[in-house]
Design an enzyme around this catalytic site. Structure first.
Site, PDB file in Angstrom:
ATOM      1  N   CYS A 186     -40.575 -12.135   5.896  1.00 20.97           N
ATOM      2  CA  CYS A 186     -41.265 -12.228   4.617  1.00 20.97           C
ATOM      3  C   CYS A 186     -40.303 -11.870   3.498  1.00 20.97           C
ATOM      4  O   CYS A 186     -39.238 -11.307   3.723  1.00 20.97           O
ATOM      5  CB  CYS A 186     -42.463 -11.286   4.595  1.00 20.97           C
ATOM      6  SG  CYS A 186     -43.538 -11.428   6.032  1.00 20.97           S
ATOM      7  N   ARG A 221     -35.834 -18.588   3.884  1.00 19.58           N
ATOM      8  CA  ARG A 221     -36.127 -17.711   5.013  1.00 19.58           C
ATOM      9  C   ARG A 221     -37.307 -18.208   5.847  1.00 19.58           C
ATOM     10  O   ARG A 221     -37.517 -17.753   6.963  1.00 19.58           O
ATOM     11  CB  ARG A 221     -36.428 -16.294   4.502  1.00 19.58           C
ATOM     12  CG  ARG A 221     -35.266 -15.635   3.809  1.00 19.58           C
ATOM     13  CD  ARG A 221     -35.720 -14.483   2.930  1.00 19.58           C
ATOM     14  NE  ARG A 221     -36.247 -13.380   3.702  1.00 19.58           N
ATOM     15  CZ  ARG A 221     -35.659 -12.190   3.830  1.00 19.58           C
ATOM     16  NH1 ARG A 221     -34.496 -11.981   3.240  1.00 19.58           N
ATOM     17  NH2 ARG A 221     -36.206 -11.233   4.516  1.00 19.58           N
ATOM     18  N   TRP A 277     -44.763 -14.756   6.263  1.00 15.62           N
ATOM     19  CA  TRP A 277     -44.716 -15.404   7.573  1.00 15.62           C
ATOM     20  C   TRP A 277     -45.717 -14.671   8.442  1.00 15.62           C
ATOM     21  O   TRP A 277     -45.595 -13.481   8.668  1.00 15.62           O
ATOM     22  CB  TRP A 277     -43.306 -15.308   8.155  1.00 15.62           C
ATOM     23  CG  TRP A 277     -43.099 -16.094   9.415  1.00 15.62           C
ATOM     24  CD1 TRP A 277     -42.699 -17.397   9.516  1.00 15.62           C
ATOM     25  CD2 TRP A 277     -43.240 -15.606  10.756  1.00 15.62           C
ATOM     26  NE1 TRP A 277     -42.601 -17.750  10.836  1.00 15.62           N
ATOM     27  CE2 TRP A 277     -42.929 -16.685  11.628  1.00 15.62           C
ATOM     28  CE3 TRP A 277     -43.618 -14.385  11.306  1.00 15.62           C
ATOM     29  CZ2 TRP A 277     -42.969 -16.553  13.011  1.00 15.62           C
ATOM     30  CZ3 TRP A 277     -43.668 -14.264  12.693  1.00 15.62           C
ATOM     31  CH2 TRP A 277     -43.342 -15.337  13.519  1.00 15.62           C
ATOM     32  N   ASN A 285     -43.543  -6.130   3.725  1.00 16.09           N
ATOM     33  CA  ASN A 285     -42.829  -6.687   4.864  1.00 16.09           C
ATOM     34  C   ASN A 285     -42.885  -5.676   5.994  1.00 16.09           C
ATOM     35  O   ASN A 285     -42.769  -4.467   5.753  1.00 16.09           O
ATOM     36  CB  ASN A 285     -41.360  -6.955   4.531  1.00 16.09           C
ATOM     37  CG  ASN A 285     -41.176  -8.137   3.610  1.00 16.09           C
ATOM     38  OD1 ASN A 285     -42.129  -8.836   3.282  1.00 16.09           O
ATOM     39  ND2 ASN A 285     -39.940  -8.362   3.201  1.00 16.09           N
ATOM     40  N   GLY A 286     -43.000  -6.141   7.230  1.00 16.75           N
ATOM     41  CA  GLY A 286     -42.996  -5.240   8.372  1.00 16.75           C
ATOM     42  C   GLY A 286     -44.300  -5.346   9.152  1.00 16.75           C
ATOM     43  O   GLY A 286     -45.110  -6.255   8.939  1.00 16.75           O
ATOM     44  N   GLU A 321     -28.022 -23.505  23.444  1.00 14.46           N
ATOM     45  CA  GLU A 321     -28.117 -23.646  21.993  1.00 14.46           C
ATOM     46  C   GLU A 321     -28.612 -25.046  21.623  1.00 14.46           C
ATOM     47  O   GLU A 321     -29.421 -25.214  20.698  1.00 14.46           O
ATOM     48  CB  GLU A 321     -26.770 -23.353  21.343  1.00 14.46           C
ATOM     49  CG  GLU A 321     -26.679 -23.630  19.855  1.00 14.46           C
ATOM     50  CD  GLU A 321     -27.580 -22.766  19.000  1.00 14.46           C
ATOM     51  OE1 GLU A 321     -27.697 -23.037  17.789  1.00 14.46           O
ATOM     52  OE2 GLU A 321     -28.198 -21.811  19.522  1.00 14.46           O
ATOM     53  N   LYS A 336     -32.001 -25.843  19.477  1.00 10.64           N
ATOM     54  CA  LYS A 336     -32.032 -26.625  18.243  1.00 10.64           C
ATOM     55  C   LYS A 336     -33.061 -27.753  18.330  1.00 10.64           C
ATOM     56  O   LYS A 336     -33.789 -28.023  17.379  1.00 10.64           O
ATOM     57  CB  LYS A 336     -30.640 -27.210  17.943  1.00 10.64           C
ATOM     58  CG  LYS A 336     -29.661 -26.199  17.423  1.00 10.64           C
ATOM     59  CD  LYS A 336     -30.052 -25.725  16.039  1.00 10.64           C
ATOM     60  CE  LYS A 336     -29.416 -24.393  15.696  1.00 10.64           C
ATOM     61  NZ  LYS A 336     -30.039 -23.240  16.355  1.00 10.64           N
ATOM     62  N   GLU A 356     -36.584 -26.284  18.116  1.00 13.96           N
ATOM     63  CA  GLU A 356     -36.865 -25.655  16.820  1.00 13.96           C
ATOM     64  C   GLU A 356     -37.322 -26.659  15.775  1.00 13.96           C
ATOM     65  O   GLU A 356     -38.270 -26.393  15.028  1.00 13.96           O
ATOM     66  CB  GLU A 356     -35.598 -24.963  16.286  1.00 13.96           C
ATOM     67  CG  GLU A 356     -35.331 -23.580  16.819  1.00 13.96           C
ATOM     68  CD  GLU A 356     -34.100 -22.975  16.179  1.00 13.96           C
ATOM     69  OE1 GLU A 356     -34.199 -21.840  15.681  1.00 13.96           O
ATOM     70  OE2 GLU A 356     -33.024 -23.617  16.169  1.00 13.96           O
ATOM     71  N   HIS A 362     -32.181 -25.847  42.484  1.00 13.57           N
ATOM     72  CA  HIS A 362     -32.984 -24.643  42.670  1.00 13.57           C
ATOM     73  C   HIS A 362     -34.255 -24.659  41.825  1.00 13.57           C
ATOM     74  O   HIS A 362     -34.799 -23.597  41.504  1.00 13.57           O
ATOM     75  CB  HIS A 362     -32.145 -23.402  42.373  1.00 13.57           C
ATOM     76  CG  HIS A 362     -30.959 -23.261  43.271  1.00 13.57           C
ATOM     77  ND1 HIS A 362     -31.054 -22.773  44.555  1.00 13.57           N
ATOM     78  CD2 HIS A 362     -29.657 -23.588  43.076  1.00 13.57           C
ATOM     79  CE1 HIS A 362     -29.850 -22.775  45.118  1.00 13.57           C
ATOM     80  NE2 HIS A 362     -28.994 -23.263  44.231  1.00 13.57           N
ATOM     81  N   LYS A 392     -36.303 -17.758   8.657  1.00 10.15           N
ATOM     82  CA  LYS A 392     -34.843 -17.699   8.695  1.00 10.15           C
ATOM     83  C   LYS A 392     -34.339 -16.324   9.102  1.00 10.15           C
ATOM     84  O   LYS A 392     -33.455 -16.190   9.927  1.00 10.15           O
ATOM     85  CB  LYS A 392     -34.283 -18.074   7.310  1.00 10.15           C
ATOM     86  CG  LYS A 392     -32.757 -18.082   7.231  1.00 10.15           C
ATOM     87  CD  LYS A 392     -32.167 -19.161   8.114  1.00 10.15           C
ATOM     88  CE  LYS A 392     -30.656 -19.212   8.020  1.00 10.15           C
ATOM     89  NZ  LYS A 392     -30.090 -20.168   8.999  1.00 10.15           N
TER      90      LYS A 392
END
Length: 610
Positions: free
Chosen positions: A2, A27, A72, A97-98, A483, A487, A490, A506, A605
């Site tokens: 946030c 963000r 958020w 925030n938090g 990665e 991506k 996301e 496996h 972000k």
């Protein structure tokens, strides 16, 4: 995650607040809001759309005191009632925030006292607690907003950064923090609070970071800070770097695409004028720390965790030093066997990642004194709390899905491996010279990979029709496969998983059909022949292979196998080259599916809460 902006001054603060929110949009958020005090009344505008949609034109807001927020969602779905600022009885307004861990108990108690809740959030309890302390007669906090905030936060368990104002005190703005970042800033137009200095970079000239437990009271002309014990303190001021987010995207469609193409410059800037490997690249005391260590412990989350996983291969192969990589949010909650001789490396783009910061503090509490931050923000908490630091120079990264921050982290971590190898007498002068030369050639090599974009765009049309994908890699390219899968999921919302290719038999092979695209990272290294055998296992089950191969791997396109060739094999640094086409594949697939590339749903972000 946030974002907080607060302002108090002689003029209208609304343009400052809106610009601050705009600067925090990168963000990620799912709602936003603003409240101001005007004529002894609270006025508020909230929306689940973008900052630009706040109704401050049709419903004009103006005043010298205000707070604003991008949210958020954690407690409560994204809707207008859950958006900040939250208000108690038209008197107290709060942004936060938090996460307040004991909010359910507090909520029940406040409801029993007659307080009505309009939201599902944990934040609303803060507004009511402040109101209770502020309006209860014959108490030490009655009518004293700073004392009321102090009384309220004493009841909170968890993490918070808050900005608080009262309709009857247009001359006072209060801030407090514990576990979440908050800065106080000074400019010609007044005083400011923000969760990120970037938010007030256009208005403030000086700023200070509040420390754990600090409270601050601001007026248009005064600044008063108290520590957790109620003692008046000063915090060192520093210049606010002027940063413009008026970024011209042309010829790019999105910030993410632009940032992918900025990677050659970001890598070159991170290397700057490094001509020799010396411990002091990481701080004045690095030589003593490096001489004292016998292992490395890397703590990180998300994309930064994958950079740490790649670094493990370098640290053990190049420097000959044992390395352990841990997901930060797991490390702090399990019993570990601390080794005081380990170098604890924390990695974060923002330097404010809550889980990584908490893991760092946990490690220090266990007796770890050799600490190093790899970070993109010089003023971050992580850099301030470690003994050593290396700053990547990726510049501001606006796209939520990290690209240039990741590649510059890899460059920094390779420098760590090389420097430790030199300290441990495993790197002679000729090898050092060759490694520096290879690093300096890296931007040129990255440009050659970026030239493959048209070929990758052709693949994205096929990927856009899929709902699942598998990524394979071996050795130091396995984290790159991880990665790549991250991506894709996301920003395109395609379910993607990554595996070491040797693990196919496996379990993952059961998923392979002609409807499952399988992306293979295939550099020309010692594991290539093994990887080719794994690819044959996929083809035998009808799987469709999409292979990023080096030029000399002798893997040809054929029925069910599509190949894009990278220009050259790059030895130890091959992972940095191979991640770029994976970024482009994810980007163009997302574009083909019509998703919000720069602001993917549900993601932020900077993850500043657990």
């Amino acid at each position: 995650m946030c974002g907080i902006v607060g302002a108090i001054g002689a003029g209208n603060c609304v343009p400052v607040l809106v610009e601050g929110l705009r600067r925090l949009e990168y963000r990620g958020y799912d709602s936003c809001g603003i409240a101001i005090v005007a004529d002894s009344r609270l006025q508020r505008s909230r929306t689940t759309a973008r900052v630009a949609d706040l109704k401050i034109q049709t419903e004009p807001l103006a005043g010298g005191l205000g707070i604003a927020h991008t949210r958020w969602a954690t407690h409560g779905k994204p809707d207008t009632l859950n958006a900040h600022p939250h208000v108690s009885r038209d008197l107290i307004a709060v942004v936060h925030n938090g996460i307040i861990e004991n909010y359910e108990d507090l909520r029940r108690r406040l409801q029993a006292m007659g307080y009505q809740f309009e939201s599902e959030t944990d934040t609303e309890v803060i507004a009511h607690l402040v109101h209770l302390a502020y309006t209860t007669p014959d108490t030490a906090s009655a009518g004293d907003l700073l004392a009321s905030v102090r009384a309220a936060v004493a009841e909170l368990q968890g993490a918070y950064a808050i900005a608080v104002m009262s309709a009857d005190r247009p001359d006072t703005l209060i801030g407090a923090r514990s576990g979440s970042p908050l800065v106080v800033a000074v400019g010609a137009g007044g005083h400011f609070l923000a969760s990120d200095a970037l938010a007030v970079a256009g208005s403030a000239t000086q700023m200070a970071f509040l420390e754990e437990g600090d409270l601050v009271a601001l007026s248009a002309t005064t600044l008063h800070i108290e520590d957790r014990h109620g003692q008046t303190v000063t915090r060192p001021m520093q210049a606010v770097q002027a940063i413009s987010l008026a970024v011209e995207l042309e010829p790019y469609q999105h910030h993410m695409q632009k940032e992918i193409f900025e990677q050659p410059r970001a890598v070159a800037d991170t290397l700057d004028d490094i001509l020799h490997l010396q411990p002091d690249l990481f701080g004045a005391e690095a030589e003593a720390h490096f001489a004292a260590i016998d292992s490395v412990l890397i703590l990180a989350c998300g994309t930064s965790y994958y950079s740490g996983c790649t670094a493990k291969y370098w640290l053990e192969a190049v420097a000959g030093i044992p390395c352990q990589v841990e997901i930060a949010s797991e490390y702090r909650y399990r019993e570990t066997v601390p080794n005081p001789k380990a170098l604890v490396v924390v990695i974060s783009q923002s330097g404010e990642t809550a889980d990584t910061l908490a893991a760092l503090r946990h490690a220090k509490a266990l007796g770890h004194t050799h600490t190093l931050a790899i970070c993109n923000v010089a003023s971050s908490a992580m850099v301030r709390e470690t003994a050593l630091a290396f700053l990547t120079r990726a510049g501001v990264e606006i796209g939520v899905a990290s690209t240039k921050a990741f590649t510059t982290q890899l460059v920094a971590l390779y420098l760590v491996a090389l420097t430790l190898a030199k300290v441990r007498r495993r790197l002679d002068a000729a090898s050092e010279h060759a490694a520096i030369h290879q690093l300096r050639h890296l931007p040129q090599a990255l440009n050659a990979v970026l030239a493959l974009e048209p070929q990758i765009m052709a693949w994205s049309a096929a990927f856009a029709r899929k709902e699942n994908a598998l990524f394979l890699g071996r050795g130091r390219h396995y984290p790159i496969a991880l990665e790549g899968a991250l991506k894709l999921k996301e920003i395109s919302y395609i379910h993607a998983e990554a595996y070491p290719a040797g693990e196919l038999k496996h379990g993952p092979l059961a998923l392979v059909t002609d409807a499952m695209p399988v992306v293979v990272v295939a550099p020309n290294d010692a594991l290539l022949e093994k990887l080719k055998s794994n690819m044959q296992e996929v083809r035998a089950r009808g799987g469709q292979l999409y292979v990023f191969a080096d030029a000399d791997t002798h893997i040809a396109s054929s029925d069910g196998i599509s190949v894009i060739r990278l220009p050259e094999h790059y030895g130890d640094l091959s992972p940095i080259l191979h991640v770029v086409p994976l970024q482009l594949l994810a980007y163009h697939t997302a574009c083909a599916r019509g998703t919000d590339v720069d602001k993917p749903r549900n993601l932020a972000k900077s993850v500043t809460v657990e």
